[in-house]
Design a protein around this motif. Structure first.
Motif, PDB file in Angstrom:
ATOM      1  N   ASN A 367       0.846  -1.196   0.000  1.00 16.58           N
ATOM      2  CA  ASN A 367       0.000   0.000   0.000  1.00 16.58           C
ATOM      3  C   ASN A 367       0.882   1.246   0.000  1.00 16.58           C
ATOM      4  O   ASN A 367       1.512   1.574   0.996  1.00 16.58           O
ATOM      5  CB  ASN A 367      -0.912   0.004   1.232  1.00 16.58           C
ATOM      6  CG  ASN A 367      -1.888  -1.147   1.200  1.00 16.58           C
ATOM      7  OD1 ASN A 367      -2.271  -1.601   0.142  1.00 16.58           O
ATOM      8  ND2 ASN A 367      -2.274  -1.635   2.367  1.00 16.58           N
ATOM      9  N   GLN A 369       0.975   5.422  -1.146  1.00 11.82           N
ATOM     10  CA  GLN A 369       0.090   6.533  -1.465  1.00 11.82           C
ATOM     11  C   GLN A 369       0.512   7.289  -2.717  1.00 11.82           C
ATOM     12  O   GLN A 369      -0.181   8.178  -3.172  1.00 11.82           O
ATOM     13  CB  GLN A 369       0.026   7.496  -0.265  1.00 11.82           C
ATOM     14  CG  GLN A 369      -0.521   6.843   0.990  1.00 11.82           C
ATOM     15  CD  GLN A 369      -1.853   6.153   0.774  1.00 11.82           C
ATOM     16  OE1 GLN A 369      -2.796   6.762   0.306  1.00 11.82           O
ATOM     17  NE2 GLN A 369      -1.914   4.874   1.107  1.00 11.82           N
ATOM     18  N   SER A 396      -1.375   1.985  -6.557  1.00 14.72           N
ATOM     19  CA  SER A 396      -1.858   1.330  -5.347  1.00 14.72           C
ATOM     20  C   SER A 396      -3.301   0.894  -5.527  1.00 14.72           C
ATOM     21  O   SER A 396      -4.153   1.660  -5.988  1.00 14.72           O
ATOM     22  CB  SER A 396      -1.742   2.289  -4.158  1.00 14.72           C
ATOM     23  OG  SER A 396      -2.205   1.670  -2.981  1.00 14.72           O
ATOM     24  N   ASP A 399      -5.963   1.710  -0.092  1.00 16.24           N
ATOM     25  CA  ASP A 399      -5.456   2.860   0.655  1.00 16.24           C
ATOM     26  C   ASP A 399      -5.005   2.407   2.046  1.00 16.24           C
ATOM     27  O   ASP A 399      -4.940   1.203   2.334  1.00 16.24           O
ATOM     28  CB  ASP A 399      -6.527   3.952   0.750  1.00 16.24           C
ATOM     29  CG  ASP A 399      -7.775   3.497   1.501  1.00 16.24           C
ATOM     30  OD1 ASP A 399      -7.748   2.407   2.145  1.00 16.24           O
ATOM     31  OD2 ASP A 399      -8.787   4.207   1.456  1.00 16.24           O
ATOM     32  N   ASP A 405      -8.448   2.254  -3.204  1.00 17.24           N
ATOM     33  CA  ASP A 405      -7.903   3.611  -3.089  1.00 17.24           C
ATOM     34  C   ASP A 405      -8.746   4.584  -3.917  1.00 17.24           C
ATOM     35  O   ASP A 405      -8.766   4.499  -5.154  1.00 17.24           O
ATOM     36  CB  ASP A 405      -6.461   3.617  -3.581  1.00 17.24           C
ATOM     37  CG  ASP A 405      -5.753   4.934  -3.296  1.00 17.24           C
ATOM     38  OD1 ASP A 405      -6.437   5.877  -2.858  1.00 17.24           O
ATOM     39  OD2 ASP A 405      -4.530   5.005  -3.524  1.00 17.24           O
ATOM     40  N   GLN A 407      -8.189   7.601  -4.565  1.00 20.60           N
ATOM     41  CA  GLN A 407      -7.356   8.582  -5.252  1.00 20.60           C
ATOM     42  C   GLN A 407      -6.710   8.034  -6.522  1.00 20.60           C
ATOM     43  O   GLN A 407      -6.006   8.769  -7.220  1.00 20.60           O
ATOM     44  CB  GLN A 407      -6.241   9.071  -4.296  1.00 20.60           C
ATOM     45  CG  GLN A 407      -6.748   9.655  -2.995  1.00 20.60           C
ATOM     46  CD  GLN A 407      -7.670  10.838  -3.227  1.00 20.60           C
ATOM     47  OE1 GLN A 407      -7.419  11.669  -4.101  1.00 20.60           O
ATOM     48  NE2 GLN A 407      -8.753  10.914  -2.462  1.00 20.60           N
TER      49      GLN A 407
END
Length: 422
Positions: A367, A369, A396, A399, A405, A407
Motif C-alpha cells: 500500500n 500513497q 496502489s 489505501d 484507493d 485517489q
C-alpha cells in the motif's frame, strides 16, 4: 438452518481434498464443470484444485467457494479482499449492490453469491410493485366461444362430435411472456443455491405473488433475443443477473446433490475495466480514452485470414495530438523488469498508434500513497527514427484503510498530464 460460511481462497491458490469442507465429490463436480467450459477456470491436480486468474464464486452442492483477488504481500485478510472484489465489481457496473441503505442493514450478504441473489430479489420485488409487464401473445384454444380466427382443420379434427366448441387462434394480452418467465425460472432456482433462511423466505413470498406462467427452456439465445423497449427497459438489470444464474448453473443429473454454479471473472479483464472507469471519472475534457481500439496488424496475401492488435487503453490529448498507450497487467514484474513479450507488444502499439509512450500498468505489491514509475526507452532504429518510450507504472490498489484507493483515478490522470507535457 443458518447459512454456511463460504470457503475463501485467493487466486492462484491450491485447494486440497479434505481440506476444510472440500470433498472428493466436490472435486469431481468441479472437474466436470470445468471440462464443459474448456478447462479455463482452474486446473485439477491429483488431490485438489489449482485456481488461476479467475475470481468470483463457485457453488458446488452445499459448498460455496469464493476466489478472491490478491497481489503480493498486501493484507491476507480475506474478508477485506471480499469487500474489495465486490467494490471493484460495483465500480465497473458488473454488480450494483445495496441500492438502498435500509436493505444493507436488514440483510448483510454472507457471500458474493448471496450478494447477487439479494440484488436479484430486490429487482424482482421492485418489478412486482411496478406491475409485471403485459404483452400480446398468440394462443390456440378449443373453447366454447368463437373469437379470433377459426382453424378449420383442427376444428374438424377435435370437434366432430363436440359441435358446440370452436378451435381458434387469437391474441391474448397478459403477463405470460418471456421476461416474466425468466424471472420466475430464476426465482425458483434460488432456494437450491442458498441456505440463508432470510433469502428463502423472501423468494417464497415472491413466488406466491407471481401468476401461473409457462415453463421456459432457457439458453444463451433466449437472452440474446430479448428486445428492451419503453415498457421493458426496467427489466434490464434483473435480466442480466438472471442470465448469470441460469446460464452458469449446471445440475448434477446423476446424483442430484452436487449442482454447480459459477460466477467468475477474469481478473485481468476486471483490472483493465476498473482502470478505464477510474480514468473516465477524472479525465480532462480535451482527452479521449479508447478501450480495445483495434487495428489490422497482419493479413494473408489471399485475404483469407487477418490478425488485429488492440491495446487495452489509448489516451489521447487532443490539444497536443499526442497519444499514450496503457496496457494493464494484474501481476508483478520480477525485479521491475517486464517480460520480453510485453515489451515487444508495447513497441508495436507505439508504432501503429504513433504514441510517444507506452505504459505497462501494474498494481503495487504494497500500500503506497504515490505512484511508482520506472522510465524506459526503446533503442533508436538504425535509420535514425527517434525512439519512443516504454515505462513501468505501479499504482496502489488499496489505501491506508485497506479499501479500494479512491485517489487512484486522480493520481493516474495527473501523472499522464505530466507525461503529455514532456
Amino acid at each position: 438452518m443458518t447459512a454456511t460460511k463460504p470457503l475463501q481462497v485467493f487466486e492462484h491458490d491450491n485447494l486440497s481434498i479434505d481440506e476444510e469442507r472440500f470433498t472428493r465429490q466436490h472435486w469431481t463436480a468441479m472437474g466436470w464443470y470445468n471440462e464443459q467450459h474448456g478447462g479455463c477456470f482452474f486446473s485439477l491436480t491429483p488431490h485438489g484444485v489449482k485456481f488461476n486468474q479467475y475470481v468470483g464464486v463457485i457453488q458446488v452442492g452445499n459448498l460455496t467457494i469464493e476466489i478472491l483477488p490478491k497481489i503480493g504481500r498486501i493484507s491476507e485478510d480475506k474478508s477485506k479482499w471480499q469487500k474489495v472484489l465486490i467494490d471493484m465489481l460495483n465500480a465497473c457496473r458488473w454488480m450494483k449492490l445495496h441500492a438502498h441503505a435500509k436493505a444493507a442493514l436488514q440483510l448483510k450478504p454472507n457471500s458474493i453469491l448471496e450478494a447477487y441473489l439479494l440484488l436479484f430479489i430486490q429487482e424482482c420485488e421492485t418489478l412486482l410493485r411496478m406491475g409485471l409487464v403485459k404483452k400480446y401473445r398468440t394462443q390456440e384454444q378449443n373453447g366454447h366461444a368463437l373469437k379470433g380466427k377459426l382453424l378449420f382443420s383442427q376444428h374438424i379434427q377435435h370437434n366432430l362430435i363436440h359441435q358446440e366448441r370452436f378451435y381458434t387462434r387469437h391474441q391474448t394480452y397478459d403477463r405470460d411472456n418471456v421476461f416474466n418467465q425468466i424471472l420466475l425460472k430464476a426465482l425458483r432456482l434460488i432456494p437450491t443455491l442458498t441456505q440463508s433462511p432470510l433469502l428463502k423466505d423472501r423468494v417464497h413470498g415472491l413466488l406466491l405473488l407471481f401468476p401461473d406462467l409457462a415453463d421456459l427452456s432457457v439458453s444463451a439465445r433466449t437472452f440474446e433475443n430479448l428486445v428492451f423497449d419503453r415498457k421493458t427497459s426496467h427489466y434490464q438489470e434483473a435480466m442480466e443477473i438472471a442470465a448469470l444464474l441460469l446460464l452458469n448453473y449446471r445440475p448434477d443429473i446423476s446424483a442430484g446433490r452436487n449442482h454447480v454454479l459459477a460466477i467468475l471473472f477474469d481478473m485481468n479483464d476486471l483490472w483493465e475495466e476498473y482502470i478505464y472507469r477510474k480514468l473516465l471519472q477524472h479525465k480532462p475534457t480535451h482527452w479521449s480514452i479508447q478501450a480495445q481500439n483495434a487495428k489490422r496488424f497482419w493479413a494473408m496475401s489471399n485475404g483469407t485470414y487477418t490478425k488485429s492488435i488492440k491495446p487495452d487503453l489509448v489516451v489521447c490529448d487532443q490539444n497536443q495530438k499526442v497519444s499514450i498507450i496503457l496496457d494493464t497487467k494484474w501481476k508483478l514484474p520480477e525485479n521491475n523488469v517486464p517480460a520480453d513479450a510485453d515489451l515487444k507488444q508495447m513497441f508495436v502499439y507505439n508504432e501503429y498508434w504513433r504514441a510517444k509512450n507506452a505504459l505497462l500498468l501494474y498494481p503495487h505489491a504494497e500500500n503506497k500513497q504515490e505512484l511508482s514509475y520506472f522510465e524506459g526507452t526503446f533503442t533508436a532504429k538504425s535509420n535514425g527514427t527517434p525512439a519512443h518510450g516504454c515505462g513501468i507504472l505501479k499504482v496502489s490498489v488499496l489505501d491506508g484503510q485497506q479499501r479500494l484507493d479512491p485517489q487512484l483515478g486522480s493520481q493516474l490522470t495527473k501523472f499522464l498530464e505530466q507525461e503529455f507535457k514532456k
